[in-house]
Scaffold this active site. Structure first.
Site, mmCIF file in Angstrom:
data_model
loop_
_atom_site.group_PDB
_atom_site.id
_atom_site.type_symbol
_atom_site.label_atom_id
_atom_site.label_comp_id
_atom_site.label_asym_id
_atom_site.label_seq_id
_atom_site.Cartn_x
_atom_site.Cartn_y
_atom_site.Cartn_z
ATOM 1 N N SER A 37 -10.334 -17.124 1.321
ATOM 2 C CA SER A 37 -10.994 -16.488 2.461
ATOM 3 C C SER A 37 -12.162 -17.314 2.951
ATOM 4 O O SER A 37 -12.840 -17.992 2.181
ATOM 5 C CB SER A 37 -11.512 -15.103 2.091
ATOM 6 N N LYS A 61 -6.803 -10.379 -2.347
ATOM 7 C CA LYS A 61 -7.093 -10.932 -1.010
ATOM 8 C C LYS A 61 -6.682 -9.936 0.073
ATOM 9 O O LYS A 61 -7.373 -9.768 1.085
ATOM 10 C CB LYS A 61 -6.387 -12.271 -0.813
ATOM 11 N N HIS A 71 -9.261 -7.360 0.212
ATOM 12 C CA HIS A 71 -10.409 -7.988 0.895
ATOM 13 C C HIS A 71 -10.231 -7.862 2.401
ATOM 14 O O HIS A 71 -11.148 -7.482 3.128
ATOM 15 C CB HIS A 71 -10.521 -9.460 0.471
ATOM 16 N N ASN A 72 -9.045 -8.180 2.893
ATOM 17 C CA ASN A 72 -8.811 -8.112 4.334
ATOM 18 C C ASN A 72 -8.856 -6.675 4.838
ATOM 19 O O ASN A 72 -9.350 -6.415 5.935
ATOM 20 C CB ASN A 72 -7.478 -8.765 4.694
ATOM 21 N N GLU A 115 -12.303 -5.911 5.169
ATOM 22 C CA GLU A 115 -12.756 -6.646 6.369
ATOM 23 C C GLU A 115 -12.470 -5.816 7.633
ATOM 24 O O GLU A 115 -13.334 -5.680 8.512
ATOM 25 C CB GLU A 115 -12.023 -7.997 6.397
HETATM 26 C C1 6PG Z 1 -10.233 -14.564 5.718
HETATM 27 C C2 6PG Z 1 -9.647 -13.751 6.810
HETATM 28 C C3 6PG Z 1 -8.375 -14.356 7.286
HETATM 29 C C4 6PG Z 1 -8.041 -13.740 8.565
HETATM 30 C C5 6PG Z 1 -6.971 -12.782 8.618
HETATM 31 C C6 6PG Z 1 -7.277 -11.531 9.371
HETATM 32 O O1 6PG Z 1 -10.440 -13.952 4.683
HETATM 33 O O2 6PG Z 1 -10.513 -15.732 5.913
HETATM 34 O O3 6PG Z 1 -9.384 -12.463 6.368
HETATM 35 O O4 6PG Z 1 -7.420 -14.219 6.296
HETATM 36 O O5 6PG Z 1 -8.818 -13.957 9.634
HETATM 37 O O6 6PG Z 1 -5.919 -13.504 9.158
HETATM 38 O O7 6PG Z 1 -6.457 -11.416 10.418
HETATM 39 P P1 6PG Z 1 -6.105 -10.274 11.409
HETATM 40 O O8 6PG Z 1 -7.353 -9.638 11.878
HETATM 41 O O9 6PG Z 1 -5.441 -11.085 12.472
HETATM 42 O O10 6PG Z 1 -5.142 -9.366 10.734
#
Ligand code: 6PG
Length: 476
Positions: free
Chosen positions: A128, A182, A185-186, A189
């Site tokens: 990430s 991961k 994590h997303n 996010e």
């Molecule tokens: C990271 C990000 C990376 C990313 C994803 C999210 O940890 O560096 O999470 O993996 O920007 O692709 O993408 P979406 O918002 O397009 O689902």
């Protein structure tokens, strides 16, 4: 001399990872299906370290010292399988393939099992930090066999981000554990981004502020408990002025959020595991709603508002309320994400150390934040913590903000600002702390129409009421 590591797949992430290895003193073999990307990498950045450019996969494999360590950075799915299939016949027992893309963890489990049979190590690794992270130090979440980490770990730790000298990289657990973590994590996010979006909208509507003024508020918040990469870049995005129109950039961007799938995977997995990740789910659905053009178009002039006017007498008080609501909702999103990691860890026997995950997320990654230190400390205090929310530090922090949280959510409802993540996080908080939930009634309903039985608070056993008979209770 031979290369210590190889990277195949030199689109921007692979290219930057390769440069990061080279800049850290490793000799890196580089390969790409179409060789121009490989030659241009060496032309443009060859002076950053020792690269061995390889036109064919055979040359690439031959350039690596043993056990060979091959990082593949290609599209998740079929492209990844294709690269693995062409690599396997060229590799020897004990060699390591690292998939550093955003693979779906069930695929990683399948690949790991298949390669293990051939005597190869397969490491699905989360990486990430976007393009810049890949180059300057990402957060790295490698799964796969522990044995592979002995030789691979030191190299990955070297190129990872560091916080207080501690690498943002550790062995997460076997097979798909790295990609699972991961993925979560997303998901977090997504939740973080949605919560920030809701806070922005409330400040904008409630105080009639310009995006750049709100950018200043975020910049200010970034000096306190909320300090994080996402808050920091939010301030920058909000202050950006569109060069074509002179308007705030955020006002000329189409309000439909995209997604590549990791948030959706997180929610799907949470449903399978039975873990309520309501913050992440609302964030994922909020993106979906934003893109439902037909429904939005049809509803815009039809659905009545009946909203109250905003009446904010204490401007600073309102800003602080929104900040506290954001913080509390954020703690909920993390608590839920860590619950999901724990549930998967038990389901798959991964033995993931949640405190260590918070530690490697402190730097490099998109959700890097000051408060991850607190999460690490919480799991250090109690490795079996039932929920992050009940850790004394977080319980105290969230309790202090709960009045503000309620004011913000109720004001959002009254004025008609959609705050799905703020609201559902508060509902989750209230559900967790409730003595009695209406789930008792649901059990009664299930027993009524389907004889699904229920348990009693005052007796052992399983019971059923004869609803269509004399309504006496029998033991089931
Ligand atoms: C990271 C990000 C990376 C990313 C994803 C999210 O940890 O560096 O999470 O993996 O920007 O692709 O993408 P979406 O918002 O397009 O689902």
């Amino acid at each position: 001399s031979l290369a210590q590591i190889g990277v195949t797949g030199l689109a921007v992430m692979g290219r930057n990872l390769a440069r990061n290895f080279a800049r850290n003193g490793f000799t890196v073999a580089v390969h790409n299906r179409s060789p121009q990307k490989m030659t241009s990498l060496i032309e443009e950045h060859g002076d950053e370290g020792d690269f061995i450019g390889c036109e064919s996969l055979e040359d690439f494999v031959a350039a690596l010292e043993r056990p060979r360590k091959v990082v593949i950075m290609v599209q998740a799915g079929k492209a990844t399988d294709a690269v693995i299939d062409s690599l396997v016949p060229l590799l020897d027992q004990g060699d390591i393939i690292v998939d550093a893309g955003n693979a779906h963890f069930p695929d990683t489990r399948r690949r790991e099992a298949a390669l293990k049979e051939k005597g190869l190590h397969f490491v699905g690794s989360g990486v990430s930090g976007g393009e810049e992270g890949a180059l300057l130090g990402p957060s790295i979440m490698p799964g796969g066999p522990a044995e592979s980490y002995e030789t691979l770990g030191p190299i990955l730790e070297k190129i990872s981000a560091k916080v207080d000298g501690v690498p943002c990289c550790t062995h997460v657990g076997p097979d798909g554990a790295g990609h699972f973590v991961k993925m979560v994590h997303n998901g977090i996010e997504y939740a973080d981004m949605q919560l920030i979006g809701e806070a922005y909208q409330l400040l904008r509507d409630g105080l009639d502020l310009s995006p750049s003024e709100i950018g200043d508020i975020f910049a200010d918040w970034n000096k306190g408990d909320l300090e994080s990469f996402l808050i920091e870049i939010t301030a920058e995005v909000l202050k950006q002025v569109d060069s074509r129109t002179g308007k705030p950039l955020v006002d000329v961007i189409v309000d439909q959020a995209g997604q590549k799938g990791t948030g959706r995977w997180t929610v799907q997995s949470a449903l399978d595991l039975g873990v309520p990740v309501t913050g992440i789910a609302e964030a994922t659905f909020a993106r979906a709603i934003s893109s439902q053009l037909a429904q939005r178009e049809a509803a815009r002039d039809v659905l009545s508002a009946s909203t109250s006017e905003w009446h904010i007498h204490n401007r600073e008080g309102f800003i602080e309320d929104v900040r506290l609501a954001l913080y509390a909702s954020k703690v909920v999103a993390y608590a839920q994400g860590f619950d999901q990691i724990q549930a998967a860890s038990e389901e798959y026997g991964w033995n993931v150390d949640r405190g260590a995950m918070a530690r490697i997320w402190r730097g490099g990654c998109i959700i890097r934040a000051r408060f991850l230190n607190r999460i690490t400390e919480a799991y250090e205090r109690d490795g079996e913590l039932a929920s992050l929310l009940v850790d004394p530090y977080f319980a105290n922090e969230v309790s202090a903000g709960v009045g503000a949280w309620r004011r913000v959510v109720s004001m959002a409802a009254l004025t008609g600002v959609p705050t799905p993540a703020f609201s559902s996080s508060l509902a989750y908080y209230d559900a967790l702390r409730s003595d009695r939930l209406p789930a008792a009634l649901i059990q009664g309903q299930r027993d009524f129409f389907g004889a699904h039985t229920y348990k009693r608070v005052d007796a052992e056993g399983t019971f059923h009421t004869l609803w269509s008979g004399d309504r006496s209770e029998v033991e089931a």
